[in-house]
Design an enzyme around this catalytic site. Structure first.
Site, PDB file in Angstrom:
ATOM      1  N   SER A   1       0.795  -1.224   0.000  1.00  0.00           N
ATOM      2  CA  SER A   1       0.000   0.000   0.000  1.00  0.00           C
ATOM      3  C   SER A   1       0.834   1.284   0.000  1.00  0.00           C
ATOM      4  CB  SER A   1      -0.942   0.013   1.204  1.00  0.00           C
ATOM      5  OG  SER A   1      -0.219  -0.028   2.415  1.00  0.00           O
TER       6      SER A   1
ATOM      7  N   LYS B   1      -5.689   3.646   9.402  1.00  0.00           N
ATOM      8  CA  LYS B   1      -4.839   4.611   8.700  1.00  0.00           C
ATOM      9  C   LYS B   1      -5.405   6.024   8.801  1.00  0.00           C
ATOM     10  CE  LYS B   1      -2.972   1.215   5.438  1.00  0.00           C
ATOM     11  NZ  LYS B   1      -2.879   0.783   4.036  1.00  0.00           N
TER      12      LYS B   1
END
Length: 778
Positions: free
Chosen positions: A681, A724
């Protein structure tokens, strides 16, 4: 008489008494005993051997041991056996008396008093008469004892000159009770010891004579088909002639086992196994090692909760109330649990996969499992799997091994005392694998609802039904074998927002901690702004464990001040928080203080929750190569290569001259190099860093991003979005770029995340670059 004292490690013995001058091998399986042997080897090869009062106790303490034992030498170093037990050869030296036990977590030690006691004159008439009488009686006993026909034994006895050594050697060979042998060991006076031994030998001769008479009498009266009945009658007849029928410990043990077999709701297989083992036990000498093994086996088999089911009633409203009382937020998780309980209430049996609660530390996974147990009114047992790397921890050892026991599944079922508890498999992702097997594979049968009704432990060797057990597992990550994951339903527990943490602290933690520290409401309080400061500057976590520790620290200091200044009231505010907690531990605010070229703020998901991941790059004269540092995993390394290849292939689109790639190398670094990093990611962050570096355009410091990149420049979906975004919120990031495929996940995000963050959805890298770079026209 001279007395000396010495400190030695202590080795407890089961059903065995060692005498001075006797040498024999010992097979040791208990951890503390092995530690004592190793300590003794390192300390002049000396160790203190003492017999347990009750041989069935697995972890004896000082009160479970006799006071008199033998100081022994370890004549042969330890030999490790395949079952992790050890073998050592020891030789008794002196009698010793315990003055004081010194207990510790790893081994038992004691201060031993050794007496050079006053001996009778070896040439005295009384001692010589006793010696001859004992030798003659021993010869008679040896002739009658058909189990011991060793001629060298008789010869060795005849050559012993010292009366004390003769007494100890003969006693060690006699088949008498442990208490009788211990009595001989505790008798320091030589004359009294010889008299006791002579009495014991004469008593054994009388028993053997009676046994032979009874054998001839009973044998003539019974048929061969009644042999088992004869053996039992022979034992009873011996006990009756000795007048010990009522006081026979062995007889009581037999009757207790028989009573338990009749009263316990054993399965047909288990009942047949128990009866067979009890018949074997009756035929054995009670002091033999094999008898101890069978006795221990029967104990475990009969102590399990066969057929015991707790009458559980599920009330969904009560269950919802309990979950709401003990846990703030996590509505989706609580709804899934209530759905599970609703189905369980209707079908009356457990169906479907096992629940697995996955989330960062401190978010309440274990306490949630306890609440489920309380909601369904089941017994709660917890088995920690962290660090388990031996299959036998799950399935147990074969009972033929010394010190063998059932596996932890069966041990905890005995502890639960019912066949339908809630069984928590804690830290299931922390199991290891080595040469001793794979415990994760052993769990497959346990967690398979179609097969766990036939679970077989290696020690029990009979099936035990686990189908009524409600298994719940917890983990910090999904780093699990596929077959094990397939048997469980994953329920994600995300981290808490700052607002949620403040609510949890206000309504749950502070009242609980005040009670634990004995504080009144009027004596101590903390403002909401101070709580926010504590969360931001003194903790960095997804859960609440560190926050609870810091609050406890505040209260401890408050209790100290109140105790010294009576009537004082303490209020924790923003201004005085650092006076109690010290210098702040973390920095709350921007990821970077200024816009920099090649420096990008990425977002990462770890086992501890979300975190900001800085990615830096520099340009070096070279030949167009790329290197990367920061303890990166294989997946992240491949993601960097893919990002570099895409940007280089599209350099003209991003207004970058191809010659820059040809004449320069790029070095990408991810700080905090001691921490391992992996995952795909970081692709969009790497692309942004390279474009910023090659075009010399700074990256907006208020922008963070996450997403996987393909060679065509597409931005793919990522996991751990909530964690996140919470990390971005903690870092005062204003704009977050995420893949457009994750737009659907925003519906489940907390309201404050949506309000405080400007979330931009990107399908391709060029859309990311437009938002991330400062004053770019691309």
């Amino acid at each position: 008489m001279s007395i000396k004292s010495i400190k030695l490690p202590v080795l407890p013995l089961r059903d065995l008494v060692i005498f001075p001058s006797i040498m024999m091998p010992l097979f040791i399986g208990r951890e503390k005993s092995i530690n004592a042997l190793e300590h003794g080897i390192n300390n002049k090869n000396e160790i203190f051997l003492v017999t347990q009062c009750d041989g069935s106790i697995d972890n004896p303490e000082s009160k479970d041991l006799y006071n008199v034992g033998v100081v022994a030498n370890i004549t042969q170093s330890l030999i490790k056996l395949p079952d992790n037990a050890v073998k050592a050869i020891i030789r008794g030296v002196n009698r010793g008396k315990v003055v004081e036990y010194i207990n510790s977590s790893c081994l038992l030690q004691a201060n031993i008093e050794i007496n050079d006691y006053e001996e009778y004159d070896e040439d005295s008439v009384e001692v010589e008469a006793l010696k001859r009488s004992i030798i003659d009686a021993f010869h008679d006993w040896h002739k009658l004892n058909k189990k011991n026909q060793s001629e060298p034994l008789v010869n060795s006895i005849d050559h012993i000159q010292e009366a004390g050594q003769l007494a100890d050697t003969i006693t060690s060979y006699l088949n008498v009770k442990i208490s009788d042998k211990q009595s001989i060991l505790e008798t320091y006076n030589l004359k009294q010891r010889l008299e006791k031994i002579l009495t014991l030998i004469e008593r054994e001769i009388s028993i053997l004579n009676a046994q032979n008479r009874l054998y001839k009498t009973v044998k003539s009266q019974v048929e061969s088909s009644q042999r088992v009945y004869y053996l039992n009658e022979q034992l009873k007849a011996i006990q009756k002639e000795l007048g010990e029928v009522e006081n026979s410990d062995e007889g009581n043990t037999f009757s207790e086992f028989e009573k338990k077999i009749n009263e316990t709701q054993l399965s047909q297989e288990a009942r047949e196994k128990a009866i067979t083992e009890l018949k074997r036990y009756k035929k054995m000498n009670p002091v033999s090692p094999e008898a101890t093994v069978i006795s221990s086996y029967l104990y475990w088999l009969l102590e399990l909760p066969w057929g015991k089911y707790k009458d559980t009633k599920i009330h969904l409203n009560t269950a919802k109330k309990i979950l709401d009382q003990n846990h703030y937020g996590i509505e989706k998780v609580k709804d899934r649990i209530l759905e599970f309980l609703a189905v369980l209430k209707r079908v009356k049996e457990i169906r479907g996969p096992i629940l697995c609660l996955v989330g960062p530390p401190g978010v309440g996974k274990t306490s949630l499992a306890k609440s489920i147990a309380k909601a369904v009114d089941r017994d709660f047992v917890r088995m920690s799997l962290g660090g388990v790397h031996d299959e036998s921890e799950i399935r147990g050892h074969r009972k033929t091994y010394i010190g063998s026991m059932p596996g932890k599944i069966i041990q905890h079922m005995k502890k639960a005392n019912s066949c339908n508890p809630l069984f928590l498999l804690d830290e299931i992702d922390k199991m290891g694998t080595d040469l001793r097997g794979d415990p994760a594979s052993a769990l497959l049968e346990v967690l398979d609802t179609e097969h766990n009704k036939h679970f077989t432990d290696n020690y029990l060797e009979v099936e035990f039904d686990l189908s009524s057990v409600m298994f719940v597992a917890t983990a910090n990550s999904l780093n699990l074998p596929y077959a094990l994951r397939d048997r469980m339903e994953i329920i994600q527990l995300s981290g808490y927002t700052e607002e949620e943490k403040v609510s949890i602290a206000t309504h749950y933690l502070i009242p609980k901690l005040k009670q634990e520290h004995g504080l009144q409401n009027k004596e101590w309080n903390i403002t909401t702004d101070a709580l926010y400061k504590l969360i931001r500057l003194y903790t960095r976590e997804s859960g609440i464990r560190s926050m609870e520790k810091e609050l406890a620290k505040l209260m401890r200091k408050a209790v100290k001040e109140i105790s010294t200044e009576k009537g004082k009231k303490i209020s924790i505010e923003v201004d005085n928080l650092s006076n109690y907690l010290g210098v702040r531990k973390y920095t709350f605010g921007m990821a970077e203080s200024e816009n920099l070229v090649g420096v990008v703020t990425g977002l990462a998901y770890t086992e501890s929750g979300g975190d900001i991941l800085m990615i830096e790059s520099v340009l070096i004269p070279g030949k167009g190569e790329i290197q990367y540092t920061g303890k990166l995993g294989e997946v992240m390394q491949e993601s960097i290569k893919a990002s570099y290849s895409y940007i280089r292939s599209k350099c003209l689109f991003f207004n970058i001259k191809p010659e820059i790639f040809q004449n320069n190398d790029i070095h990408i670094h991810v700080p905090e190099g001691a921490i391992p990093k992996d995952g795909p990611s970081a692709g969009v962050a790497v692309c942004t860093s390279i474009v910023s570096l090659m075009s010399n355009i700074p990256v907006n410091r208020n922008v963070a991003m996450t997403g996987e990149v393909t060679l065509r420049g597409r931005v793919l979906a990522i996991g751990g979005l909530r964690e996140k975004l919470l990390a971005a919120l903690r870092g005062s990031i204003e704009t977050v770029i995420i893949p457009s495929e994750n737009e659907k996940d925003m519906q489940e995000m907390p309201k404050n995340i949506k309000e405080k963050l400007n979330v931009v959805f990107a399908k391709s890298v060029d859309e990311v670059i437009k938002v991330a770079l400062v004053n770019t026209s691309t």
